[in-house]
Design an enzyme around this catalytic site. Structure first.
Site, PDB file in Angstrom:
ATOM      1  N   ASN A   1       0.845  -1.193   0.000  1.00 30.27           N
ATOM      2  CA  ASN A   1       0.000   0.000   0.000  1.00 30.27           C
ATOM      3  C   ASN A   1       0.880   1.243   0.000  1.00 30.27           C
ATOM      4  OD1 ASN A   1      -1.760   2.181   1.510  1.00 30.27           O
ATOM      5  ND2 ASN A   1      -3.165   0.609   0.811  1.00 30.27           N
ATOM      6  N   ALA A   2       0.388   2.316  -0.606  1.00 27.20           N
ATOM      7  CA  ALA A   2       1.135   3.568  -0.624  1.00 27.20           C
ATOM      8  C   ALA A   2       1.436   4.045   0.792  1.00 27.20           C
ATOM      9  CB  ALA A   2       0.347   4.633  -1.388  1.00 27.20           C
TER      10      ALA A   2
ATOM     11  N   CYS B   1       1.122  -9.176   4.171  1.00 26.46           N
ATOM     12  CA  CYS B   1       2.014 -10.246   3.715  1.00 26.46           C
ATOM     13  C   CYS B   1       1.206 -11.379   3.071  1.00 26.46           C
ATOM     14  CB  CYS B   1       2.799 -10.821   4.888  1.00 26.46           C
ATOM     15  SG  CYS B   1       4.095  -9.727   5.516  1.00 26.46           S
TER      16      CYS B   1
ATOM     17  N   GLU C   1       1.331 -14.491   3.706  1.00 23.06           N
ATOM     18  CA  GLU C   1       0.840 -15.445   4.707  1.00 23.06           C
ATOM     19  C   GLU C   1      -0.463 -14.947   5.330  1.00 23.06           C
ATOM     20  OE1 GLU C   1       3.841 -14.223   4.347  1.00 23.06           O
ATOM     21  OE2 GLU C   1       5.409 -15.623   4.928  1.00 23.06           O
TER      22      GLU C   1
HETATM   23  N1  THU Z   1       6.658 -10.497   2.548  1.00 26.96           N
HETATM   24  C1  THU Z   1       5.677 -11.456   2.575  1.00 26.96           C
HETATM   25  O1  THU Z   1       4.596 -11.272   2.019  1.00 26.96           O
HETATM   26  N2  THU Z   1       5.940 -12.608   3.228  1.00 26.96           N
HETATM   27  C2  THU Z   1       7.146 -12.941   3.780  1.00 26.96           C
HETATM   28  O2  THU Z   1       7.293 -14.041   4.302  1.00 26.96           O
HETATM   29  C3  THU Z   1       8.246 -11.976   3.753  1.00 26.96           C
HETATM   30  C4  THU Z   1       7.921 -10.631   3.220  1.00 26.96           C
HETATM   31  C5  THU Z   1       6.392  -9.271   1.798  1.00 26.96           C
HETATM   32  C6  THU Z   1       6.090  -8.044   2.599  1.00 26.96           C
HETATM   33  C7  THU Z   1       6.443  -6.945   1.612  1.00 26.96           C
HETATM   34  O3  THU Z   1       5.338  -6.712   0.747  1.00 26.96           O
HETATM   35  C8  THU Z   1       7.570  -7.523   0.793  1.00 26.96           C
HETATM   36  O4  THU Z   1       7.525  -8.932   1.023  1.00 26.96           O
HETATM   37  C9  THU Z   1       8.942  -6.984   1.151  1.00 26.96           C
HETATM   38  O5  THU Z   1       9.184  -7.113   2.492  1.00 26.96           O
END
Ligand code: THU
Length: 126
Positions: A43-44, A51, A53
């Site tokens: 997001n901006a 994430c 997960e």
């Molecule tokens: N990110 C995830 O979605 N899962 C992870 O296990 C590690 C990091 C994402 C968060 C963010 O959008 C990008 O990776 C860089 O940190």
């Protein structure tokens, strides 16, 4: 095996919205209801990003399940990408210490850990 999770996480990663970090991640969770996927959605307003997960957990709960059987995280980086601290806590809400968490990349599964290894001595209402 975890091949179905690998394919699901790799596919959903393509839909990641990561214009700020440029780092796309896919996650797949197995529950009794089947496979639930999520990708990171940035997001901006940076802290509002989600994430991969977290998205997969939301999808699982929306499908009516609250017990994680297996997790796989797919990313394309030099070394295995493990869930961040916040996501470890979110996963631990629905996954016991023996649940397998596979960390995968283009060549397949790189590392397999357990929730207990990722988040020892976790906080819970128990
Ligand atoms: N990110 C995830 O979605 N899962 C992870 O296990 C590690 C990091 C994402 C968060 C963010 O959008 C990008 O990776 C860089 O940190």
């Amino acid at each position: 095996m975890s091949d179905d999770l690998l394919e699901a996480a790799k596919a959903v990663r393509q839909n990641a919205h990561a214009p700020y970090s440029g780092f796309r991640v896919g996650a797949a969770i197995r529950s009794a209801a089947g496979i639930h996927v999520g990708c990171n959605v940035e997001n901006a307003s940076f802290p509002e990003g989600i994430c991969a997960e977290g998205g997969a957990i939301t999808s699982m709960v929306a499908a009516g399940d609250t017990a994680i059987l297996e997790v796989l995280v797919y990313a394309e980086a030099d070394s295995p990408v493990a869930p961040c601290g916040g996501c470890r806590q979110k996963l631990a809400e629905f996954a016991g210490p023996d649940v397998k968490v596979s960390l995968a990349g283009p060549e397949g599964i790189r590392t397999v850990m357990t929730m207990g290894e990722l988040l020892p001595a976790s906080f819970s209402l128990k």
